[in-house]
Motif scaffolding. Sequence first.
Motif, PDB file in Angstrom:
ATOM      1  N   GLN A  60       0.846  -1.184   0.000  1.00  0.00           N
ATOM      2  CA  GLN A  60       0.000   0.000   0.000  1.00  0.00           C
ATOM      3  C   GLN A  60       0.885   1.239   0.000  1.00  0.00           C
ATOM      4  OE1 GLN A  60      -3.747  -0.500   2.480  1.00  0.00           O
ATOM      5  NE2 GLN A  60      -2.374  -1.857   3.613  1.00  0.00           N
ATOM      6  N   ARG A  61       0.631   2.102  -0.944  1.00  0.00           N
ATOM      7  CA  ARG A  61       1.456   3.298  -1.086  1.00  0.00           C
ATOM      8  C   ARG A  61       0.605   4.543  -0.926  1.00  0.00           C
ATOM      9  NH1 ARG A  61       3.264  -0.413  -4.825  1.00  0.00           N
ATOM     10  NH2 ARG A  61       5.479  -0.931  -4.714  1.00  0.00           N
ATOM     11  N   VAL A  62       1.173   5.523  -0.244  1.00  0.00           N
ATOM     12  CA  VAL A  62       0.520   6.817  -0.065  1.00  0.00           C
ATOM     13  C   VAL A  62       1.152   7.802  -1.039  1.00  0.00           C
ATOM     14  CG1 VAL A  62       0.095   8.715   1.551  1.00  0.00           C
ATOM     15  CG2 VAL A  62       0.015   6.341   2.345  1.00  0.00           C
ATOM     16  N   ARG A  63       0.322   8.501  -1.795  1.00  0.00           N
ATOM     17  CA  ARG A  63       0.827   9.450  -2.780  1.00  0.00           C
ATOM     18  C   ARG A  63       1.681  10.526  -2.110  1.00  0.00           C
ATOM     19  NH1 ARG A  63      -4.758   9.537  -4.875  1.00  0.00           N
ATOM     20  NH2 ARG A  63      -4.968  11.616  -3.925  1.00  0.00           N
ATOM     21  N   PRO A  64       2.753  10.980  -2.777  1.00  0.00           N
ATOM     22  CA  PRO A  64       3.580  12.059  -2.202  1.00  0.00           C
ATOM     23  C   PRO A  64       2.767  13.298  -1.848  1.00  0.00           C
ATOM     24  CG  PRO A  64       4.693  11.063  -4.077  1.00  0.00           C
ATOM     25  CD  PRO A  64       3.322  10.470  -4.039  1.00  0.00           C
ATOM     26  N   GLY A  65       1.781  13.627  -2.685  1.00  0.00           N
ATOM     27  CA  GLY A  65       0.971  14.799  -2.394  1.00  0.00           C
ATOM     28  C   GLY A  65       0.175  14.653  -1.111  1.00  0.00           C
ATOM     29  N   LEU A  66      -0.274  13.441  -0.821  1.00  0.00           N
ATOM     30  CA  LEU A  66      -1.021  13.203   0.414  1.00  0.00           C
ATOM     31  C   LEU A  66      -0.096  13.296   1.627  1.00  0.00           C
ATOM     32  CD1 LEU A  66      -3.674  12.539   1.775  1.00  0.00           C
ATOM     33  CD2 LEU A  66      -3.275  10.116   1.290  1.00  0.00           C
ATOM     34  N   ARG A  67       1.112  12.793   1.472  1.00  0.00           N
ATOM     35  CA  ARG A  67       2.093  12.940   2.571  1.00  0.00           C
ATOM     36  C   ARG A  67       2.389  14.417   2.838  1.00  0.00           C
ATOM     37  NH1 ARG A  67       4.634   8.343   4.282  1.00  0.00           N
ATOM     38  NH2 ARG A  67       4.305   6.467   3.011  1.00  0.00           N
ATOM     39  N   LEU A  68       2.504  15.202   1.761  1.00  0.00           N
ATOM     40  CA  LEU A  68       2.748  16.634   1.924  1.00  0.00           C
ATOM     41  C   LEU A  68       1.565  17.300   2.622  1.00  0.00           C
ATOM     42  CD1 LEU A  68       4.519  19.088   1.368  1.00  0.00           C
ATOM     43  CD2 LEU A  68       3.423  19.290  -0.882  1.00  0.00           C
ATOM     44  N   LEU A  69       0.350  16.887   2.252  1.00  0.00           N
ATOM     45  CA  LEU A  69      -0.841  17.417   2.916  1.00  0.00           C
ATOM     46  C   LEU A  69      -0.813  17.114   4.409  1.00  0.00           C
ATOM     47  CD1 LEU A  69      -3.666  18.697   2.880  1.00  0.00           C
ATOM     48  CD2 LEU A  69      -4.581  16.448   2.245  1.00  0.00           C
ATOM     49  N   ALA A 104      -3.407  19.608  14.274  1.00  0.00           N
ATOM     50  CA  ALA A 104      -4.329  18.501  14.547  1.00  0.00           C
ATOM     51  C   ALA A 104      -3.642  17.186  14.217  1.00  0.00           C
ATOM     52  CB  ALA A 104      -5.609  18.654  13.708  1.00  0.00           C
ATOM     53  N   PRO A 105      -3.815  16.173  15.066  1.00  0.00           N
ATOM     54  CA  PRO A 105      -3.273  14.851  14.732  1.00  0.00           C
ATOM     55  C   PRO A 105      -3.984  14.301  13.495  1.00  0.00           C
ATOM     56  CG  PRO A 105      -3.888  15.007  17.057  1.00  0.00           C
ATOM     57  CD  PRO A 105      -4.479  16.190  16.370  1.00  0.00           C
ATOM     58  N   ALA A 106      -3.221  13.716  12.585  1.00  0.00           N
ATOM     59  CA  ALA A 106      -3.803  13.168  11.358  1.00  0.00           C
ATOM     60  C   ALA A 106      -2.990  11.964  10.907  1.00  0.00           C
ATOM     61  CB  ALA A 106      -3.828  14.234  10.255  1.00  0.00           C
ATOM     62  N   PHE A 107      -3.673  11.027  10.264  1.00  0.00           N
ATOM     63  CA  PHE A 107      -2.992   9.855   9.716  1.00  0.00           C
ATOM     64  C   PHE A 107      -3.839   9.261   8.602  1.00  0.00           C
ATOM     65  CE2 PHE A 107      -5.304   8.775  13.595  1.00  0.00           C
ATOM     66  CZ  PHE A 107      -6.101   7.698  13.227  1.00  0.00           C
ATOM     67  N   VAL A 108      -3.234   8.354   7.836  1.00  0.00           N
ATOM     68  CA  VAL A 108      -3.903   7.701   6.713  1.00  0.00           C
ATOM     69  C   VAL A 108      -4.063   6.222   7.033  1.00  0.00           C
ATOM     70  CG1 VAL A 108      -3.784   7.090   4.267  1.00  0.00           C
ATOM     71  CG2 VAL A 108      -3.007   9.343   5.035  1.00  0.00           C
ATOM     72  N   LEU A 109      -5.298   5.736   6.921  1.00  0.00           N
ATOM     73  CA  LEU A 109      -5.587   4.314   7.082  1.00  0.00           C
ATOM     74  C   LEU A 109      -5.756   3.676   5.708  1.00  0.00           C
ATOM     75  CD1 LEU A 109      -8.230   4.164   9.975  1.00  0.00           C
ATOM     76  CD2 LEU A 109      -5.784   3.638  10.104  1.00  0.00           C
ATOM     77  N   GLY A 110      -5.252   2.442   5.573  1.00  0.00           N
ATOM     78  CA  GLY A 110      -5.427   1.691   4.342  1.00  0.00           C
ATOM     79  C   GLY A 110      -6.226   0.422   4.589  1.00  0.00           C
ATOM     80  N   ARG A 111      -5.986  -0.581   3.751  1.00  0.00           N
ATOM     81  CA  ARG A 111      -6.671  -1.855   3.898  1.00  0.00           C
ATOM     82  C   ARG A 111      -6.396  -2.433   5.283  1.00  0.00           C
ATOM     83  NH1 ARG A 111      -7.518  -5.608   0.705  1.00  0.00           N
ATOM     84  NH2 ARG A 111      -8.670  -6.186   2.576  1.00  0.00           N
ATOM     85  N   ARG A 112      -7.422  -3.122   5.820  1.00  0.00           N
ATOM     86  CA  ARG A 112      -7.326  -3.805   7.110  1.00  0.00           C
ATOM     87  C   ARG A 112      -7.054  -2.829   8.260  1.00  0.00           C
ATOM     88  NH1 ARG A 112      -4.846  -6.487   3.089  1.00  0.00           N
ATOM     89  NH2 ARG A 112      -2.930  -5.333   3.514  1.00  0.00           N
ATOM     90  N   MET A 113      -7.287  -1.521   7.997  1.00  0.00           N
ATOM     91  CA  MET A 113      -7.023  -0.469   8.974  1.00  0.00           C
ATOM     92  C   MET A 113      -5.546  -0.373   9.329  1.00  0.00           C
ATOM     93  SD  MET A 113     -10.428  -0.708  11.429  1.00  0.00           S
ATOM     94  CE  MET A 113     -10.251   0.970  12.049  1.00  0.00           C
ATOM     95  N   ASP A 114      -4.680  -0.685   8.357  1.00  0.00           N
ATOM     96  CA  ASP A 114      -3.252  -0.442   8.518  1.00  0.00           C
ATOM     97  C   ASP A 114      -2.999   1.065   8.517  1.00  0.00           C
ATOM     98  OD1 ASP A 114      -2.675  -3.147   8.517  1.00  0.00           O
ATOM     99  OD2 ASP A 114      -2.113  -3.214   6.403  1.00  0.00           O
TER     100      ASP A 114
END
Length: 280
Positions: free
Chosen positions: A104-113, A120-130
């Motif tokens: 699972q890869r996070v786009r560079p633009g999303l990482r920059l966002l 505010a605390p923020a994070f990205v969840l993927g499949r299986r809530m990884d």
Amino acid sequence: MDADGELGGIGDFLRSRRARIRPGEVGLPEYGRRRVPGLRREEVAQLAGVSVDYYIRLEQGRGQSVSDAVLDAVARVLRLDGTERAYLRSVARPAPARPRETGQRVRPGLRLLLDTIDRAPAFVLGRRMDVLAWNALGDALLGFSAMAPEDRNMPRQVFLEPAARELYPQWAAVAAETVAHLRLDAGLHPGDPQLARLVGELSLASADFRRLWADHQVKRKTAGAKRMLHPVVGELDMPYETLTVAGEPDQSLVVYTPEPGSVTADRLRTLAGRAAVSVV
């Protein structure tokens, strides 16, 4: 794993939904001994306007050609909400198997966002809530960078880490919400071997997970609030918003949104300051 052999199997889901409805609620008599709680299969069939044999085939997972009209009728009888209706369609007519997952890869633009969200605390969840990516304050709050990569998974943290019950004073509600979202993922990806291993691991290790998984609750993670008791800054009241990433339907951006000027916002600033000092 479900009794009908699938992570997102339709049989146990339908049986659990009809078990929660009393005959009297839908205008049926309740006299006599009943071998099962809730509605019988023939009663669901009658109320949905289909034959008993047809409904039995559906509950046994042999209704791949079932129409939207029939699924809508069954959903109406069982009083399914919008998320449950979507889940029923996905498990009644499973999508073709996807190509083997290569990571699972996070786009560079999303990482920059993520990095631009500094209050505010923020994070990205993927499949299986990884947990795939996070910002500095998200890391200060939940400690993702200190975890082994395989442990960056919300269900594992909630059910396998003893500290989770201290972090979440309302742990039971958090646990139920986590399983309901994982169940939704299972319905969308019934043949996922990694998800099967995760469910097996959690089922063996946690009686709470086994009970919640067997309850077949389904819920999409959209918005809500959590209370946290952080070991450094104390109690936090944390509303959150969850946004599906455009172009990446299996990824969600989760942002905690404390009220500006609130005690929680002040404590998060303290946490951010301490995290910045520790990095230096």
